[in-house]
Write a protein that holds these residues in place. Structure first.
Motif, PDB file in Angstrom:
ATOM      1  N   LYS A 118      51.172  30.682  21.842  1.00  0.00           N
ATOM      2  CA  LYS A 118      49.811  30.619  21.329  1.00  0.00           C
ATOM      3  C   LYS A 118      48.974  31.754  21.912  1.00  0.00           C
ATOM      4  O   LYS A 118      49.214  32.226  23.028  1.00  0.00           O
ATOM      5  CB  LYS A 118      49.152  29.282  21.678  1.00  0.00           C
ATOM      6  N   LEU A 119      47.963  32.178  21.132  1.00  0.00           N
ATOM      7  CA  LEU A 119      47.000  33.177  21.592  1.00  0.00           C
ATOM      8  C   LEU A 119      45.615  32.545  21.549  1.00  0.00           C
ATOM      9  O   LEU A 119      45.168  32.088  20.493  1.00  0.00           O
ATOM     10  CB  LEU A 119      47.039  34.418  20.698  1.00  0.00           C
ATOM     11  N   VAL A 120      44.950  32.500  22.713  1.00  0.00           N
ATOM     12  CA  VAL A 120      43.615  31.899  22.806  1.00  0.00           C
ATOM     13  C   VAL A 120      42.633  32.986  23.231  1.00  0.00           C
ATOM     14  O   VAL A 120      42.731  33.530  24.337  1.00  0.00           O
ATOM     15  CB  VAL A 120      43.581  30.742  23.822  1.00  0.00           C
ATOM     16  N   GLU A 121      41.689  33.300  22.356  1.00  0.00           N
ATOM     17  CA  GLU A 121      40.689  34.324  22.677  1.00  0.00           C
ATOM     18  C   GLU A 121      39.496  33.695  23.373  1.00  0.00           C
ATOM     19  O   GLU A 121      38.949  32.688  22.931  1.00  0.00           O
ATOM     20  CB  GLU A 121      40.226  35.044  21.418  1.00  0.00           C
ATOM     21  N   VAL A 122      39.101  34.318  24.480  1.00  0.00           N
ATOM     22  CA  VAL A 122      37.915  33.904  25.228  1.00  0.00           C
ATOM     23  C   VAL A 122      36.900  35.029  25.145  1.00  0.00           C
ATOM     24  O   VAL A 122      37.208  36.179  25.491  1.00  0.00           O
ATOM     25  CB  VAL A 122      38.252  33.624  26.709  1.00  0.00           C
ATOM     26  N   HIS A 123      35.698  34.735  24.671  1.00  0.00           N
ATOM     27  CA  HIS A 123      34.668  35.758  24.580  1.00  0.00           C
ATOM     28  C   HIS A 123      34.193  36.153  25.969  1.00  0.00           C
ATOM     29  O   HIS A 123      34.193  35.347  26.912  1.00  0.00           O
ATOM     30  CB  HIS A 123      33.492  35.256  23.748  1.00  0.00           C
ATOM     31  N   ARG A 124      33.796  37.400  26.097  1.00  0.00           N
ATOM     32  CA  ARG A 124      33.356  37.930  27.389  1.00  0.00           C
ATOM     33  C   ARG A 124      32.295  37.040  28.049  1.00  0.00           C
ATOM     34  O   ARG A 124      32.342  36.788  29.262  1.00  0.00           O
ATOM     35  CB  ARG A 124      32.820  39.356  27.169  1.00  0.00           C
ATOM     36  N   GLU A 125      31.344  36.538  27.263  1.00  0.00           N
ATOM     37  CA  GLU A 125      30.261  35.741  27.833  1.00  0.00           C
ATOM     38  C   GLU A 125      30.712  34.349  28.270  1.00  0.00           C
ATOM     39  O   GLU A 125      29.944  33.619  28.925  1.00  0.00           O
ATOM     40  CB  GLU A 125      29.111  35.608  26.834  1.00  0.00           C
ATOM     41  N   ASP A 126      31.943  33.969  27.935  1.00  0.00           N
ATOM     42  CA  ASP A 126      32.453  32.642  28.299  1.00  0.00           C
ATOM     43  C   ASP A 126      33.458  32.690  29.448  1.00  0.00           C
ATOM     44  O   ASP A 126      34.130  31.689  29.734  1.00  0.00           O
ATOM     45  CB  ASP A 126      33.113  31.980  27.076  1.00  0.00           C
ATOM     46  N   LEU A 151      36.461  43.546  27.986  1.00  0.00           N
ATOM     47  CA  LEU A 151      36.046  42.905  29.230  1.00  0.00           C
ATOM     48  C   LEU A 151      35.423  43.935  30.180  1.00  0.00           C
ATOM     49  O   LEU A 151      35.982  45.002  30.410  1.00  0.00           O
ATOM     50  CB  LEU A 151      37.253  42.262  29.909  1.00  0.00           C
ATOM     51  N   SER A 152      34.270  43.618  30.709  1.00  0.00           N
ATOM     52  CA  SER A 152      33.626  44.441  31.728  1.00  0.00           C
ATOM     53  C   SER A 152      32.540  43.609  32.389  1.00  0.00           C
ATOM     54  O   SER A 152      32.144  42.563  31.867  1.00  0.00           O
ATOM     55  CB  SER A 152      33.029  45.721  31.124  1.00  0.00           C
ATOM     56  N   PHE A 153      32.044  44.092  33.529  1.00  0.00           N
ATOM     57  CA  PHE A 153      31.036  43.355  34.268  1.00  0.00           C
ATOM     58  C   PHE A 153      29.912  44.279  34.700  1.00  0.00           C
ATOM     59  O   PHE A 153      30.146  45.430  35.079  1.00  0.00           O
ATOM     60  CB  PHE A 153      31.665  42.689  35.501  1.00  0.00           C
ATOM     61  N   ASP A 154      28.685  43.770  34.620  1.00  0.00           N
ATOM     62  CA  ASP A 154      27.526  44.534  35.047  1.00  0.00           C
ATOM     63  C   ASP A 154      27.300  44.366  36.538  1.00  0.00           C
ATOM     64  O   ASP A 154      27.960  43.561  37.208  1.00  0.00           O
ATOM     65  CB  ASP A 154      26.280  44.092  34.263  1.00  0.00           C
ATOM     66  N   HIS A 155      26.305  45.081  37.033  1.00  0.00           N
ATOM     67  CA  HIS A 155      26.045  45.159  38.470  1.00  0.00           C
ATOM     68  C   HIS A 155      25.826  43.788  39.121  1.00  0.00           C
ATOM     69  O   HIS A 155      26.357  43.511  40.191  1.00  0.00           O
ATOM     70  CB  HIS A 155      24.821  46.048  38.698  1.00  0.00           C
TER      71      HIS A 155
END
Length: 290
Positions: A118-126, A151-155
């Motif tokens: 299975k492939l489960v996509e998780v949104h960046r905000e989740d 995928l990335s992260f802010d300060h």
């Protein structure tokens, strides 16, 4: 009289019940992992939303990334067969097929192996809800790839801590039936100027970004995607044209494709696909998804 009182009491009870349900929020959904091969995670209802028609292209149509394609495919085959495999970070140039490759490899391995993959996509905000998702998946009788695109992260973002724990931290660690694939334009998932800024203002610069940079270390495989050459770009165009049987003169098609890339200031798999869509539209030809 008694009947009227009972009726009033019943109505009030219904109103109170409805009010409590609204305060409690939506009830958790019933998840059926057999409903589809691809899902999107909805944390509000703890729901795996089935995707009936995934947006993907065939693996053979993804050109110019043969080396990383083969590595990702082999890693996924090992995981599907129940052997050790690594979490994967696909990073690099925009539009070079990172997310397309993940979806295409999943489908190819699923079909070839016959394993319930299975492939489960998780949104960046989740991302912060990953612990709940892993808890839900750890006992299901399926092999599962959790996928996060871009995928990335802010300060000041702390959601990366949930991802670190989900990858291989915490007491329980990552379930054996779950693997994590992510795509990003950044190798270390944090903007370079923010890393440099933290280093320049920290008491101990060498430790200022260690925690955030160490997130990338949780991925056993780093697969780099770089800007494609003109030859690779035209190979993509030829591959699409052959697959979809587009009969325009090949020299004219290549000239149009190069002009299309010039107007967009870049050559990539995404730009090649956008040209093919435009060409197929002009020729009144439908392009099947899969």
């Amino acid at each position: 009289m008694a009947e009227e009182i009972n009726s009033v009491i019943l109505q009030e009870l219904k109103r109170l019940t409805a009010a409590v349900e609204r305060l409690a929020g939506p009830a958790p959904a019933v998840n059926d992992c057999n409903a589809a091969d691809c899902f999107v995670w909805s944390p509000a209802r703890q729901h795996l939303q089935p995707v009936a028609r995934p947006n993907r292209v065939a693996l053979k149509l993804i050109r110019g990334v043969d080396h990383v394609r083969d590595i990702l495919h082999e890693n996924t085959v090992r995981f599907a067969d129940g052997f050790p495999a690594n979490n994967v970070l696909l990073w690099g140039a925009r539009g070079m097929g990172k997310s397309s490759l993940v979806k295409a490899v999943h489908e190819d391995v699923r079909r070839e192996s016959g394993v319930s993959l299975k492939l489960v996509e998780v949104h960046r905000e989740d991302i912060a809800s990953l612990p709940a998702l892993l808890d839900l998946m750890k006992d299901v009788p399926h092999r599962i790839i959790v996928f996060c695109d871009d995928l990335s992260f802010d300060h000041d973002d702390t959601a990366y801590k949930s991802l670190k724990a989900a990858l291989d931290g915490g007491v329980e660690g990552r379930p054996d039936n779950v693997l994590f694939y992510a795509t990003s334009n950044r190798r270390h998932l944090l903007p370079r100027h923010m890393m440099e800024n933290e280093q320049s203002t920290a008491i101990n610069p060498s430790e200022a970004v260690e925690e955030k940079v160490s997130l990338s270390d949780r991925f056993g495989l780093w697969l780099g995607f770089h800007k494609c050459s003109q030859e690779d770009y035209l190979t993509m165009i030829d591959g699409y044209a052959d697959h979809f049987k587009l009969t325009l003169d090949r020299d004219k098609m290549r000239a149009e494709a190069l002009e299309w890339a010039t107007t967009r200031g870049a050559r990539s798999g995404r730009v090649a696909w956008q040209y093919i869509q435009d060409l197929a539209g002009r020729m009144r030809i439908n392009l099947p998804r899969d």
